[in-house]
Design an enzyme around this catalytic site. Structure first.
Site, PDB file in Angstrom:
ATOM      1  N   ARG A  97       0.835  -1.215   0.000  1.00 40.03           N
ATOM      2  CA  ARG A  97       0.000   0.000   0.000  1.00 40.03           C
ATOM      3  C   ARG A  97       0.863   1.257   0.000  1.00 40.03           C
ATOM      4  NH1 ARG A  97       0.378   3.696   2.768  1.00 40.03           N
ATOM      5  NH2 ARG A  97       0.106   2.626   4.734  1.00 40.03           N
ATOM      6  N   THR A 139      11.159  14.416   3.985  1.00 36.39           N
ATOM      7  CA  THR A 139      11.896  14.230   5.240  1.00 36.39           C
ATOM      8  C   THR A 139      13.406  14.297   5.020  1.00 36.39           C
ATOM      9  OG1 THR A 139      10.123  12.765   5.963  1.00 36.39           O
ATOM     10  CG2 THR A 139      12.197  12.611   7.175  1.00 36.39           C
ATOM     11  N   GLY A 144      12.200  15.869  10.421  1.00 37.78           N
ATOM     12  CA  GLY A 144      11.153  14.877  10.164  1.00 37.78           C
ATOM     13  C   GLY A 144       9.786  15.484  10.400  1.00 37.78           C
ATOM     14  N   ALA A 250      -2.482  11.370   0.908  1.00 40.81           N
ATOM     15  CA  ALA A 250      -1.894  10.086   1.308  1.00 40.81           C
ATOM     16  C   ALA A 250      -2.412   9.643   2.669  1.00 40.81           C
ATOM     17  CB  ALA A 250      -0.376  10.201   1.324  1.00 40.81           C
ATOM     18  N   GLU A 371       4.037   9.775   7.507  1.00 40.81           N
ATOM     19  CA  GLU A 371       2.901  10.647   7.133  1.00 40.81           C
ATOM     20  C   GLU A 371       2.398  11.429   8.345  1.00 40.81           C
ATOM     21  OE1 GLU A 371       1.613  11.169   4.231  1.00 40.81           O
ATOM     22  OE2 GLU A 371       2.159   9.452   2.968  1.00 40.81           O
TER      23      GLU A 371
END
Ligand code: TGC
Ligand code: FAD
Length: 392
Positions: A97, A139, A144, A250, A371
């Site tokens: 995925r 990132t 991050g 996303a 994400e």
């Protein structure tokens, strides 16, 4: 892995809220996962290899750009169909995925939304067919959760840009043909650039030793004075809001995907509990096991409805970023908790690759981090309801 006997739970007849097209798309993806992913995925994860042989199949079920218009090679489907495809793929494996999410929401979406007509014509049909694979570089080693601090930068050299910097933890980077890279110009404004494999000074070393998402390739993007043609800059949006819009898409897909992983763990544990005999009875007959299973189906059902409603809002372009954050956060935690409980129901067998549960559990440790981490999504909800950002 043991034979895939998956039967999708639908405790509140959610199917009745789906159109015939949604069900057709979902069932095609479900069948494909059973046929092409389940038989090979455990081996790929054990070997820590992305199974490139499934790229054509992913393209055929519409997993690359489900909602991208057909004129650009996409499937032209709605947001509900996109979500259902992600759910079915993650039922097989979160790493597969991931590949589909990155290709659709993080590579095709920014080219479609922020790209020039020439860029759309050049890249989107090839990305939709899987001829080109893409990755997304936001990132960095030092940035991050706070991508706004990024250090990767580009300089205007007159007839081209010069790109320098590094991105870390990039899904698909080791085999991607193109990378959508976010970098600052000399004024500190963030822009998206399309970087192509083969450009001098551009390298993509793989990151090894992952205990999670082992069937997904992760790596770095290194830019050492890479000459980028000016026509490779995405012209129609700049600023941190541009990559964050891609993340909205996303994260929405992940909210659905996590339900797939949870459904697989629940279904496996339910079947096992009815077959496994201890003290002369199936373990499903013990109240402690029933409590686990009953709580799992309750949580899955709640997540299904939250996410279905989010899909309806997204179809009308009314879903907010904060609503997407809530669903991503809730559903990934829900799936991880279910994976941990399901693993216990299988006892020792739960730690083996004969069943999918431990793989899902390990994968979800990445999904709860990428994400936007679990903490960051909570802070996004906090900011939305109080009006105060507690990030900084
Ligand atoms: P902040 O000042 O709040 O916002 C900057 C600009 O962005 C806008 N914005 C958004 N726009 C669209 N969607 C969203 N979700 C947005 N959130 C904010 C905002 O309105 C503003 O616009 P403008 O026009 O005023 O400039 O930014 P901040 O620096 O304070 O950070 C906010 C925070 C922490 C929420 C954000 O940085 C964040 O979400 N951090 C998490 C980083 C993250 O999620 N990285 C993911 C990398 S990609 C990845 O993990 C792929 S995994 C592979 C796979 O999917 O399988
Ligand atoms: P950090 O930001 O260093 O966070 C460390 C801890 O501090 C976390 O628990 C976090 O919640 C907490 N924290 C940070 N800031 C705050 C705060 N303000 N308040 C409270 N707590 C805070 N990125 C890409 O760009 N493209 C990709 O394709 C991609 N793929 C990935 C694939 C995998 C397998 C993984 C694991 C990551 C991937 N990522 C990708 C990176 C991912 O998005 C980042 O790991 C994530 O955003 C978190 O950043 P970090 O790991 O640097 O953690």
């Amino acid at each position: 892995m043991a034979q895939d006997l998956f039967q999708a739970p639908d405790y509140y007849q959610l199917d009745e809220l789906l159109s015939d097209e949604h069900k057709l798309v979902r069932d095609a993806a479900r069948e494909w996962v059973k046929r092409e992913v389940s038989p090979i995925i455990e081996d790929a994860a054990q070997k820590a290899e992305f199974p490139t042989q499934i790229i054509n199949g992913l393209a055929n079920i519409g997993a690359f750009g489900p909602y991208i218009p057909e004129e650009y090679g996409g499937a032209g489907l709605d947001q509900m169909s996109y979500g259902l495809i992600m759910q079915e793929i993650e039922r097989g494996d979160s790493g597969v995925r991931s590949t589909a999410s990155v290709q659709s929401s993080l590579v095709m979406y920014p080219i479609w939304k922020f790209g020039s007509e020439e860029q759309k014509q050049k890249y989107l049909p090839k990305l939709a067919s899987g001829e080109f694979m893409g990755c997304f570089g936001l990132t960095e080693p030092n940035h991050g959760s706070n991508p706004g601090g990024m250090e990767t930068k580009f300089k205007d050299m007159g007839d081209h840009y010069l790109l320098n910097g590094a991105k870390l933890w990039i899904s698909n980077s080791p085999f991607a043909d193109i990378a959508v890279v976010w970098a600052k110009n000399e004024e500190g404004r963030i822009h998206g650039l399309i970087v192509e494999r083969g450009m001098e000074g551009f390298s993509t070393p793989e990151t090894y030793n992952k205990w999670s998402l082992r069937a997904s390739a992760t790596g770095e993007l290194i830019f050492d004075n890479v000459k980028i043609p000016k026509e490779n800059l995405l012209p129609n949006k700049s600023g941190l809001g541009a990559p964050l819009l891609c993340l909205d898409s996303a994260r929405y897909g992940i909210a659905w995907g996590a339900i797939g992983a949870a459904m697989d763990c629940y279904d496996t544990a339910l079947r096992y509990s009815k077959e496994r005999i201890q003290f002369g009875k199936p373990i499903a007959s013990f109240q402690l096991q029933q409590k686990k299973l009953a709580e799992m189906i309750t949580e899955i059902t709640k997540a299904q409805f939250l996410t279905w409603r989010l899909g309806a809002l997204r179809n009308e372009d009314r879903a907010t970023s904060a609503q997407i954050s809530m669903a991503k956060r809730n559903n990934v935690e829900m799936a991880l908790n279910i994976a941990r409980e399901a693993r216990q129901i299988l006892g020792a067998m739960g730690i083996t690759g004969d069943y999918s549960i431990m793989r899902h559990m390990m994968n979800l440790e990445s999904v709860i981090t990428y994400e936007g981490t679990h903490d960051i999504h909570l802070l996004i909800t906090g900011m939305d309801i109080t009006g105060i950002a507690a990030f900084k």
